[in-house]
Scaffold this motif. Structure first.
Motif, PDB file in Angstrom:
ATOM      1  N   THR A   1       0.862  -1.192   0.000  1.00 25.31           N
ATOM      2  CA  THR A   1       0.000   0.000   0.000  1.00 25.31           C
ATOM      3  C   THR A   1       0.893   1.236   0.000  1.00 25.31           C
TER       4      THR A   1
ATOM      5  N   ILE B   1       0.542   5.622   0.248  1.00 27.82           N
ATOM      6  CA  ILE B   1      -0.333   6.802   0.343  1.00 27.82           C
ATOM      7  C   ILE B   1       0.455   7.949  -0.261  1.00 27.82           C
TER       8      ILE B   1
ATOM      9  N   GLY C   1      -3.796   5.097  -1.390  1.00 20.95           N
ATOM     10  CA  GLY C   1      -4.662   6.158  -0.887  1.00 20.95           C
ATOM     11  C   GLY C   1      -3.986   7.494  -1.155  1.00 20.95           C
TER      12      GLY C   1
ATOM     13  N   GLY D   1     -12.538   9.897   2.049  1.00 16.42           N
ATOM     14  CA  GLY D   1     -11.463   8.991   2.481  1.00 16.42           C
ATOM     15  C   GLY D   1     -10.073   9.572   2.378  1.00 16.42           C
TER      16      GLY D   1
ATOM     17  N   LEU E   1      -6.436   2.705   8.100  1.00 17.26           N
ATOM     18  CA  LEU E   1      -6.547   1.519   7.242  1.00 17.26           C
ATOM     19  C   LEU E   1      -6.679   0.217   8.033  1.00 17.26           C
TER      20      LEU E   1
ATOM     21  N   LEU F   1      -8.065   3.392  -1.777  1.00 18.49           N
ATOM     22  CA  LEU F   1      -8.535   3.094  -0.428  1.00 18.49           C
ATOM     23  C   LEU F   1      -9.145   4.347   0.192  1.00 18.49           C
TER      24      LEU F   1
ATOM     25  N   ARG G   1      -9.856   6.049   3.272  1.00 14.15           N
ATOM     26  CA  ARG G   1      -9.320   5.835   4.615  1.00 14.15           C
ATOM     27  C   ARG G   1     -10.236   6.422   5.699  1.00 14.15           C
TER      28      ARG G   1
END
Ligand code: URP
Ligand code: ZN
Ligand code: ZN
Length: 467
Positions: free
Chosen positions: A95, A97, A128, A151, A383, A458, A460
């Protein structure tokens, strides 16, 4: 697809346990004691069995600070969401961000839409966004609430880079007040940019244009001062504060003091501040340009302070601040004038491996390695428990890690889209062998077997360390 990962040691932030892991579809269905009748019954039903004997099975890494395709210094960081997320996967990060940017005079909406357009359908892993707010005004303050609902629950502000991303203390205070109402976390680039610009102009006027002057004009005291100021502003506003890319003991002491007083202040550091130093910035000729980032690399003695901060949780997260610019033609924009060197160091591929060296060298425990690279970013950035943990119900983002392997880092073998490695020739212990992203094997036998576009955006939640 049902996959059984067998024979490995599962490492969570709570510690290592020998256990087999059953993956059904996108999620972890169960964990069972190695050799138990439950684990044996799973073997019969599994479509695929992955042997993890002698290896660690850890939650996929979460890199909470990347800049793919970021416009900066008259050019763009060279990893796209496709190349950058693929490189991340090679290194066990499942993942990222990234930072969507609100440009001056534009809305948050425009910035966020632009970042969605860059990433949508291209990522190898889930992703994200945080949002960089570079124009604080009545309408962008209101928009912060709207993007939180979508999110994007953290906002970066800058005390550095006047004329580009810089915000005044008054603007920062207003953004923090907004965050204290909508629950978002404020992320801060804490360097006194106004004072730095004076030093930069003075250095250039003296003919000091080499890369090492980038470091000398951004003293640690200015990072400490800005960190102190950011903390006081956040305390008055009542918002959580997260100091990004902390590099200096002066800043760490401010964070440590605030945390001791119970303030909701968190901080990350980055591998470059733990492994590289101002000596790299001062390398022969223009070589130092490869190491220009802000805050700058600090003297080697700081490494011990930062490892200590990671042990004591005054530094809660390690992110990369991956911001790759090629040496040729991009870093070269600053030949003779360090202030024109685009700021940033590539690193998204090597974070898990580099921080594992801290385990190998006794700086941090195995559990802490997982905590600072995966579990805490998952919690802090909303998350958890889908990400950041090997547990039933979590996304099957899993990394099988061979602690006994060795590898040598090099631009000739890395997968980032950049023509140099800041860690060229460094031989390290440990290596990712297999990576699953939501139950799909995407790295195996040192090859990428995933698909661009399989990574999802995603949405969040709010800071999970506070609720
Ligand atoms: O040098 C850096 N850190 N470049 C990326 C932009 C930022 O400030 O994070
Ligand atoms: Zn920054
Ligand atoms: Zn950054």
């Amino acid at each position: 697809m049902t996959i059984l990962i067998t024979g490995g040691t599962v490492v969570n932030a709570s510690g290592p346990i020998p256990a087999d892991v059953l993956v059904e579809g996108e999620t972890i269905a169960g964990m069972a004691a190695r050799g138990s009748s439950v684990a044996e019954s799973w073997r019969a039903g599994a479509e695929r069995v992955i042997d993890a004997a002698g290896a660690y099975v850890v939650p996929g890494g979460i890199d909470g600070h990347t800049h793919m395709e970021m416009p900066f210094g008259g050019t763009h960081s060279v990893d796209t969401f496709e190349t950058g997320t693929r490189a991340a996967a090679f290194g066990g990060t499942t993942t990222i961000i990234d930072f969507a940017i609100q440009s001056k005079g534009r809305s948050l909406r425009e910035g966020l839409d632009a970042w969605h357009a860059k990433a949508d359908g291209r990522c190898a892993i889930d992703y994200g966004f945080h949002m960089i707010v570079s124009d604080v005004n009545e309408s962008s303050l209101k928009e912060m609430d709207l993007v939180v609902d979508e999110g994007v629950t953290s906002f970066k502000l800058f005390m550095a880079y006047p004329g580009v991303f810089y915000s005044t203390d008054g603007e920062i205070l207003q953004a923090m007040q907004q965050a204290s109402n909508n629950g978002a976390t404020i992320m801060m680039h804490a360097e006194n940019g106004i004072a730095i610009d004076v030093l930069v102009a003075q250095a250039l006027a003296r003919g000091e244009g080499d890369p090492k002057f980038h470091g000398l004009t951004r003293p640690a005291l200015f990072e400490g001062e800005a960190t102190h100021r950011a903390i006081q502003l956040a305390r008055v506003a009542g918002s959580p504060l997260y100091i990004v890319h902390l590099s200096a003991a002066e800043a760490l002491n401010e964070v440590l003091g605030a945390r001791d007083r119970g303030a909701n202040v968190f901080a990350e550091t980055c591998p470059q501040y733990l492994f590289l130093s101002d000596a790299d910035l001062a390398r022969e000729g223009f070589e130092g340009a490869k190491f220009v980032c802000s805050p700058p690399l600090r003297p080697e003695v700081t490494h011990a302070d930062l490892w200590r901060g990671l042990r004591t949780d005054d530094l809660s997260v390690v992110s990369t601040d991956h911001c790759p610019f090629c040496f040729k033609e991009q870093k070269e924009l600053g030949l003779g004038d360090f202030s024109k060197i685009p700021n940033g160091i590539p690193g998204v591929e090597h974070r898990m491996d580099l921080i594992f060296q801290g385990v190998d060298q006794g700086e941090i425990s195995l559990a802490r390695w997982v905590e600072v690279t995966s579990t805490t970013p998952a919690r802090l950035f909303g998350l958890f428990p889908k990400k950041g943990v090997v547990a039933p119900g979590a996304d099957a983002d899993l990394v099988i890690y061979d602690p006994e392997a060795t590898q040598t880092l090099s631009a000739s073998t890395h997968h980032m889209n950049v023509d140099y490695s800041a860690y060229e020739g460094m031989t390290i212990k440990g290596r990712v062998t297999t990576v699953l992203s939501r139950g799909v094997v995407i790295i195996e036998q040192e090859a990428y077997v995933g698909r661009a576009g399989s990574g999802r955006f995603l949405e969040r939640g709010l800071n999970g360390l506070l609720r």
